[in-house]
Structures are given as C-alpha cells and as structure tokens.
Write a protein that holds these residues in place. Structure first.
Motif, mmCIF file in Angstrom:
data_model
loop_
_atom_site.group_PDB
_atom_site.id
_atom_site.type_symbol
_atom_site.label_atom_id
_atom_site.label_comp_id
_atom_site.label_asym_id
_atom_site.label_seq_id
_atom_site.Cartn_x
_atom_site.Cartn_y
_atom_site.Cartn_z
ATOM 1 N N PRO A 310 0.832 -0.991 -0.144
ATOM 2 C CA PRO A 310 0.254 0.211 -0.212
ATOM 3 C C PRO A 310 0.681 1.536 0.036
ATOM 4 O O PRO A 310 0.466 2.508 -0.041
ATOM 5 C CB PRO A 310 -1.201 -0.070 1.004
ATOM 6 C CG PRO A 310 -0.040 -1.406 2.111
ATOM 7 C CD PRO A 310 0.838 -1.919 1.638
ATOM 8 N N ASN A 311 1.869 0.969 0.854
ATOM 9 C CA ASN A 311 2.682 2.090 0.873
ATOM 10 C C ASN A 311 3.599 2.708 -1.359
ATOM 11 O O ASN A 311 4.427 3.467 -0.885
ATOM 12 C CB ASN A 311 4.183 2.433 1.501
ATOM 13 C CG ASN A 311 3.729 2.359 3.330
ATOM 14 O OD1 ASN A 311 2.955 2.733 3.240
ATOM 15 N ND2 ASN A 311 4.105 0.917 3.340
ATOM 16 N N CYS A 312 3.290 1.730 -1.823
ATOM 17 C CA CYS A 312 3.476 1.891 -3.683
ATOM 18 C C CYS A 312 2.527 2.169 -4.609
ATOM 19 O O CYS A 312 3.162 0.839 -5.357
ATOM 20 C CB CYS A 312 4.867 0.987 -3.752
ATOM 21 S SG CYS A 312 6.023 1.446 -5.354
ATOM 22 N N LYS A 313 1.330 2.311 -4.336
ATOM 23 C CA LYS A 313 0.273 3.008 -5.426
ATOM 24 C C LYS A 313 0.743 3.682 -6.411
ATOM 25 O O LYS A 313 0.077 4.953 -6.824
ATOM 26 C CB LYS A 313 -1.003 3.248 -4.437
ATOM 27 C CG LYS A 313 -2.597 3.159 -5.395
ATOM 28 C CD LYS A 313 -3.369 3.332 -4.753
ATOM 29 C CE LYS A 313 -4.635 3.609 -5.325
ATOM 30 N NZ LYS A 313 -6.101 3.624 -5.276
ATOM 31 N N VAL A 314 1.284 2.334 -7.872
ATOM 32 C CA VAL A 314 1.627 3.518 -8.674
ATOM 33 C C VAL A 314 1.458 1.980 -9.549
ATOM 34 O O VAL A 314 1.121 1.415 -9.999
ATOM 35 C CB VAL A 314 3.250 4.270 -9.257
ATOM 36 C CG1 VAL A 314 4.320 4.688 -7.896
ATOM 37 C CG2 VAL A 314 4.075 2.221 -9.296
ATOM 38 N N ASP A 315 0.579 3.188 -11.510
ATOM 39 C CA ASP A 315 0.499 2.741 -12.285
ATOM 40 C C ASP A 315 1.712 3.214 -12.949
ATOM 41 O O ASP A 315 2.034 3.684 -13.490
ATOM 42 C CB ASP A 315 -0.477 3.113 -12.838
ATOM 43 C CG ASP A 315 -2.229 3.350 -12.294
ATOM 44 O OD1 ASP A 315 -2.736 2.116 -11.259
ATOM 45 O OD2 ASP A 315 -3.240 3.684 -12.587
ATOM 46 N N GLY A 411 -6.986 -0.560 -17.252
ATOM 47 C CA GLY A 411 -6.339 -1.052 -15.828
ATOM 48 C C GLY A 411 -5.995 0.453 -14.260
ATOM 49 O O GLY A 411 -5.832 0.451 -13.973
ATOM 50 N N ASN A 412 -5.845 1.413 -15.434
ATOM 51 C CA ASN A 412 -5.432 2.601 -15.399
ATOM 52 C C ASN A 412 -6.403 2.392 -13.937
ATOM 53 O O ASN A 412 -7.661 3.485 -14.902
ATOM 54 C CB ASN A 412 -5.697 3.933 -16.360
ATOM 55 C CG ASN A 412 -5.049 4.952 -15.686
ATOM 56 O OD1 ASN A 412 -3.385 5.155 -14.820
ATOM 57 N ND2 ASN A 412 -5.594 6.156 -15.564
ATOM 58 N N ARG A 413 -6.100 3.322 -12.163
ATOM 59 C CA ARG A 413 -7.245 3.907 -11.907
ATOM 60 C C ARG A 413 -7.125 5.361 -11.726
ATOM 61 O O ARG A 413 -8.189 5.012 -10.769
ATOM 62 C CB ARG A 413 -6.129 3.144 -10.310
ATOM 63 C CG ARG A 413 -5.980 1.681 -10.501
ATOM 64 C CD ARG A 413 -5.358 0.665 -8.849
ATOM 65 N NE ARG A 413 -4.400 0.953 -9.794
ATOM 66 C CZ ARG A 413 -3.008 0.586 -9.007
ATOM 67 N NH1 ARG A 413 -3.844 0.420 -7.898
ATOM 68 N NH2 ARG A 413 -1.847 0.693 -8.572
#
Length: 700
Positions: A310-315, A411-413
């Motif tokens: 959760p500390n690395c939420k990147v696409d 899947g881009n958030r």
C-alpha cells in the motif's frame, strides 16, 4: 309556411356555424404562423450571464476564435462562450445560426477536446453547465423573445408580436439557475455517465462502443536508413570497423563476456514544487470510453488477487528493449531484472500494478495493468515473453504508451501516478525528446534505465546525443539510471523500486512550474524612476525563481520598453536559474515615454514567435501609466497567437488598458497596486493563478 320558416332558420344556423368555423380555422392558422422572435447574442456572451434556464438565440458570424473560451465537450461549463461552444459541438459553423441552449446542473469534470476548429479546455469542476442543440423549439416549451442577463447587459429587443409568450411573467433575481430542466433529466441519464468527484476513480460509462482517445501524439522522427546499433560481438573497444557496426546483428545467441563494472548510483533530488497540486495524470474524463486495441484483447481474468504494497500505489509500465542488438542472453537478463522488480514492488490491487510493452521496430503490449494482480503470476508471465527483434525505436514506444496504455480499459486507476520505465540497450535508433515531452505533458512520469552506453568509437552512430537528458524531466539523476553492463543490472533493482515508489517525488510530469516560456515586458519610462525600477526587477526575480528553469523546462526572457523597445535577453539565452537571476539584476534603467502597445507587438515578434512548440507562452507586463499608443489591437493579436497575458499595473496605470492587455477572465490575469513597494504582495497570487490555469488545461 311553417316548413319554410324552419328551413330558413336551419339554413341560417348552418351558415353562421360555417362562418364561425372558418374564422376559427383562420385564426388558428395565423397563430401557428406567428413566429418566435429569436434574440441575437454576441460571441463573447457566456451562458452563466444569461438567467433564462432554457432559450433559443441566434449567434453572429465569426465566433470561431481562440479568444472566446470554451470549457468541456458535449456538456459545457457555464462560463464558456455560448456561440463558440455551439461551433465546437457542430450545431453551427463560423457563419453563425440559431441554437437552443438548456441549463443543467454543474459537473465535477469537463473534458477538453479539439472539434470543428475550436479547442475546448478541461476544467476540474464548475457549479453550472449547459447543453447546445439545434435551434428548434421543443414541444410544449415557450421561449423568451428577450433574454435576461445577470448583469446590466441586455439584448434590448422588443417582441414584434403580442402573442409571443415569455418563459415567466415575474422578474428572476437569481444570477445562476442551477436546477436542470425537468424534461431533460431522463435524457441526461441515458446519454452521459453520472459525474463523480475527479479525486476518486472515474467509473466507466455504460456504453459498449470503444473510441480512441483523441490526443494526437507526434510521431517519432524517422530512423536514418541503414543506421543500426551493432556492437562488436566479442569485446567492447576493439577496432571494429564502422561498416561492421552498421550491419544489423542477427540473433545468433552469441554473448559478450565482459567484466562486471561497479555500478555507481547517481544521487539527486528534484526541487520541491510548492504550488503544484496535479503532479500526475488523472483518470480518463467522464466521456471517454476506452479504445479497441491489443491491450483489450490481452486482458486475462485475474487468477488470484493480492493486496500488494500500500506504500507504493503506482500504475507502472515497463518498456522493454526487444531489439536484436541485445542478443538472447541479455534479453534473458532483462526479463530476470523485470521479474525481480515485480517481486520487490509487491504487486497488488491496493499497491503497484505493472504492465509491459516490448519494442523493437514497433511497440506491442505484452500485458496491461489489470492482467495480473499478484507478483507470482506476473513473474511467470514475464518468463514467457519472446524476443521481438528489430531496431530499438524507444521514441515510437513512448508515443504508443502515451496514446494507448494508461486508460480505464487497461486498468488505469486514475488516483495513482502513471509511471513509465524505459529500458534501453546502449542508445535508441529514433528520437525520444518530442515523444517524451508529450508524455510528460500528459502527466506520465518517465524513468530511463540505460545499459552499456555508447563508447567513444560508437557515439558517431547515436542519432540523438544526450537523449536521456532530453527525455526525462530534469537532469539531476533522479529519473535516469545508467548501468555499465547487463551483468550488473541486478544491482539497480532496489534503487529503481525506491524511486518509483517515492510518490511524493514523482513530479517528472510537466507542471505549471516547468513547462512555460515566460516573457517579462517591463516599463522603463521616466515616470518609473531608478529606485522603483530596481523594485520592479526584484519583483521579476521573485517570480522567476519559483520556476524550474532549464533549456528543457521553463525558460525566461525579458523586454524593456519606453517609446522604443529593447530585448534584454531571449528565451534561449540562459538555461539555469542562477544565470537568469543574474541577468535580471544586470538590466539597466532606460527612461523615456510609454508605448505599451508597441512593446506587446515587439515581445510577440522577438520573444514568443521563437517559443518552443507546445510550450505555454506567458507574458507578464508591468507598467505604471497609460500608454501613448493603442494596446487593444496588439494584445488581441498576442492572444490569438496563444500568448497568455498577465498585466500588473502600478500607481497611474489605466485599469481599462490593464484589462484589455490581460487574457480573459480579466480578474484572474490583471493586478493593480497603488505603489511599487507593494508589488511583492502579488508574487504568490500571480504564480497561483498561473498554476490554477495550467491544471485546468487538457493534459492529453
């Protein structure tokens, strides 16, 4: 006789009946023929200025002009020009015509597009919207023959027919009508997705048709024929002839045994962008529906889902080099590196998601962001990737990922930063600067990992020298890693993961502080005086130092004027912040008259005509008095050429001229202070307005 009288009475009755019926029919025909008088509006009239919730109006010719701003697509923000929006939507053309306008409630996002010769802008949110359609009355709705404005402006048109009804008999006192037209609610519900807060993930529209994103990405420059990246097969630095290096190396599987050099990590820290609030690309707008491409075909059902780190939420998208110059062994090392990165990242639905594009002559998607949602499945898929071969067209791959990859369909958030890591063996076989810049301006953070850079004897074959410095946002090393050998690539797994996951520092995308050519136009007339002129220069320096200055980021230029004009320095003169600040300090006071109009024209010709393509052209003009010449015509010409003008007036400056110089809306682009010593108060406000406007622009 009695029968005769009865017949006479009946005949008379029927005669009267027929006459009345005919009269009634004629009256009905006349009522039907009575036409609604359609009021005319000017090109600059904004929907929010008209109180009527629904009206028909006639637009004049000539409204297809950049000075008439439009915000949105299909549904427009109410401070858009009504007639320019009608042209954008295709209801009328530049010749003008009759339109129907319906007010609806505000939206949380407006998408900017280019349509029918009009560029509309994006906007995060606005309190009121409107729709434009063909100017035919809707059944059961009556329309006003005179429009009611929220300000003193009025059409001053009287109806030519007493039978025409107005929408309401009472004076409406509300400045804005925010309630949607009741009969329109069902229509909106079936034609547009429900608006949402852009800070959250944007839901996909329910429509099943797939459309291509409208952003046009400039194609990478053509590769020079016959110029391929071929290296000595056995050893680096051997006396291999140039002709041998320009022959495409076949995929023989022969690998060069080279010593493992010690990798030295380049340290660096990007400057903090205090004013920037939109450092990555948001999700697709309310009206995008995705696209049809290989990415959709490659989507696989998720076998298992992990929560991830959760500390690395990147696409994240990796562009892996599949060119023949690598060879089989090095391609396997590249796959092992990507597998190790996937493991170190901790792939998962609430953490990082990762897709891979392989490029050679052309790019192709191996899998997108939503194909795999855990590290194990992702690593297994990486191991099965076959080598494409071909050249190493990284620029073409960047253009592809910018246009196609980061979409809802893939899947881009939306709420996660978009990151691209480009793997390059040696050097690309095409140019990357333009494609990288366009990607950064779309909000994509670009990292380059280059392996085995060109030796001295090979540099003559490099198409674009210093391509990494031109591709990444800054040249301080944070966004680029150079590895001396493929066999030491494993050493950079953790350094790369740490940088990619440092979301607070992911500001490589173009921001309001690193994407403009800013030209200062400074009044040096006699009324200013030497002491006040130094205060003006300090004001200019205080603004300039807030921007990221380099030859690839924001550039600064300056013009001083009196009766005449003088170019103090051009945009390409200085490429560091310190050099720019020193140059500002060295500007000498001129003294003379005040010809502001001529100065604007001079700045347009000597500064902004030489601005880089797609750079935001910003003019900041500082003056202390009324101009001896006309400022309106030169200012309008500058606006038409895409110059965003801010005017700063001091003491005796004329308010009407400041507003004429400034880009619309005037209140956000013009400032006034009573004395020079108070100029400093507007530094932060001016920069904030520049950033607010930047963040409202289309990013694709």
């Amino acid at each position: 006789a009695l029968l005769t009288m009865k017949a006479t009475v009946i005949a008379t009755f029927f005669g009267v009946f027929l006459v009345c019926t005919y009269a009634a029919k004629e009256a009905t025909k006349k009522m039907k023929k009575a036409k609604l008088y359609v009021p005319q509006i000017d090109c600059d009239v904004k929907a929010g200025k008209i109180i009527n919730p629904e009206f028909i109006a006639r637009c004049p010719p000539g409204c297809q002009d950049v000075k008439y701003r439009v915000y949105g697509t299909d549904i427009y923000a109410s401070f858009s020009s009504v007639c320019s929006a009608a042209i954008h939507s295709g209801i009328i053309d530049n010749a003008g015509g009759k339109i129907l306008v319906q007010k609806v409630s505000g939206h949380s996002g407006y998408r900017g597009t280019f349509s029918n010769g009009v560029r509309s802008l994006s906007l995060p949110r606005w309190r009121e919207s409107f729709l434009v359609s063909e100017g035919k009355p809707r059944k059961g709705v009556t329309y006003p023959s005179t429009l009611e404005y929220s300000s003193s402006k009025s059409t001053a048109v009287k109806s030519g027919n007493d039978c025409v009804n107005v929408l309401t008999g009472d004076t409406v006192h509300k400045v804005y009508q925010t309630s949607p037209v009741p009969t329109l609610a069902t229509q909106l519900a079936t034609t547009t997705p429900t608006p949402t807060d852009p800070s959250t993930t944007t839901p996909k529209p329910t429509t099943t048709s797939a459309t291509t994103r409208t952003t046009t990405v400039a194609a990478a420059a053509k590769t020079q024929p016959g110029l391929h990246r071929v290296r000595g097969i056995a050893f680096r630095g051997t006396s291999t002839s140039a002709s041998n290096r320009n022959i495409l190396r076949p995929n023989t599987g022969i690998q060069r045994q080279e010593p493992v050099d010690t990798f030295r990590r380049v340290a660096g820290s990007p400057a903090h962008l205090a004013m920037e609030t939109d450092s990555w690309k948001p999700g697709l707008s309310l009206f995008d529906t995705g696209f049809s491409s290989k990415e959709e075909l490659n989507s696989k059902p998720l076998e298992s889902t992990s929560q991830g780190n959760p500390n690395c939420k990147v696409d994240l998208s990796f562009l892996m080099d599949g060119s023949w110059s690598i060879g089989k062994r090095r391609f396997q090392l590249q796959k092992q590196f990507l597998s190790n990165v996937a493991q170190a990242l901790g792939i998962g639905s609430t953490g990082p998601l990762m897709g891979i594009i392989q490029y050679g002559d052309d790019p192709s998607t191996e899998f997108n962001l939503k194909t795999y949602a855990n590290s194990k499945d992702l690593r297994n898929a990486i191991e099965k990737i076959p080598q494409k071969g071909g050249l190493s067209n990284a620029g073409k791959a960047l253009a592809f990922v910018n246009k196609n990859f980061f979409s809802d369909a893939n899947g881009n958030r939306g709420g996660a930063p978009n990151v691209v890591v480009v793997m390059v063996d040696g050097w690309p076989t095409d140019r990357v600067e333009e494609a990288s810049r366009l990607a950064r301006e779309s909000g994509i953070n670009i990292f380059f990992v280059t392996i085995e850079s060109a030796a001295e004897s090979e540099k003559q074959n490099v198409i674009e020298p210093n391509f990494v410095d031109k591709a990444v946002c800054r040249t301080n090393g944070f966004y680029s890693i150079n590895v001396p050998s493929w066999f030491s690539l494993h050493k950079v797994v953790q350094p790369l993961v740490k940088r990619v996951c440092d979301t607070d520092r992911l500001v490589c995308s173009k921001t309001c502080l690193n994407s403009a050519d800013i030209g200062f136009v400074i009044d040096g007339s006699s009324s200013v005086g030497t002491s006040n002129f130094r205060t003006v220069l300090q004001f200019v320096a205080n603004i300039s130092k807030e921007f990221e200055i380099s030859d690839t980021d924001t550039r600064i230029g300056a013009v001083q004027y009196t009766y005449e004009q003088r170019l103090e320095f051009s945009f390409d003169k200085y490429s560091t912040k310190q050099d720019v600040l020193s140059a500002i300090k060295r500007i000498s006071y001129w003294s003379g008259g005040t010809s502001t109009g001529a100065a604007i024209s001079y700045a347009s010709e000597q500064l902004f005509s030489k601005s880089k393509p797609n750079k935001r052209k910003i003019m900041i003009l500082i003056t202390d008095g009324r101009s001896y010449d006309d400022v309106r015509v030169p200012a309008m010409a500058a606006h038409r050429n895409g110059v965003i003008a801010y005017s700063v007036g001091v003491a005796w400056a004329a308010q009407d001229e400041l507003e004429a110089i400034a880009t619309d809306p005037d209140k956000e682009h013009s400032f006034f202070v009573d004395e020079f010593d108070n100029l400093y108060r507007f530094v932060n406000q001016l920069i904030q307005n520049i950033c607010t406007e930047f963040n409202a622009q289309p990013r694709n």
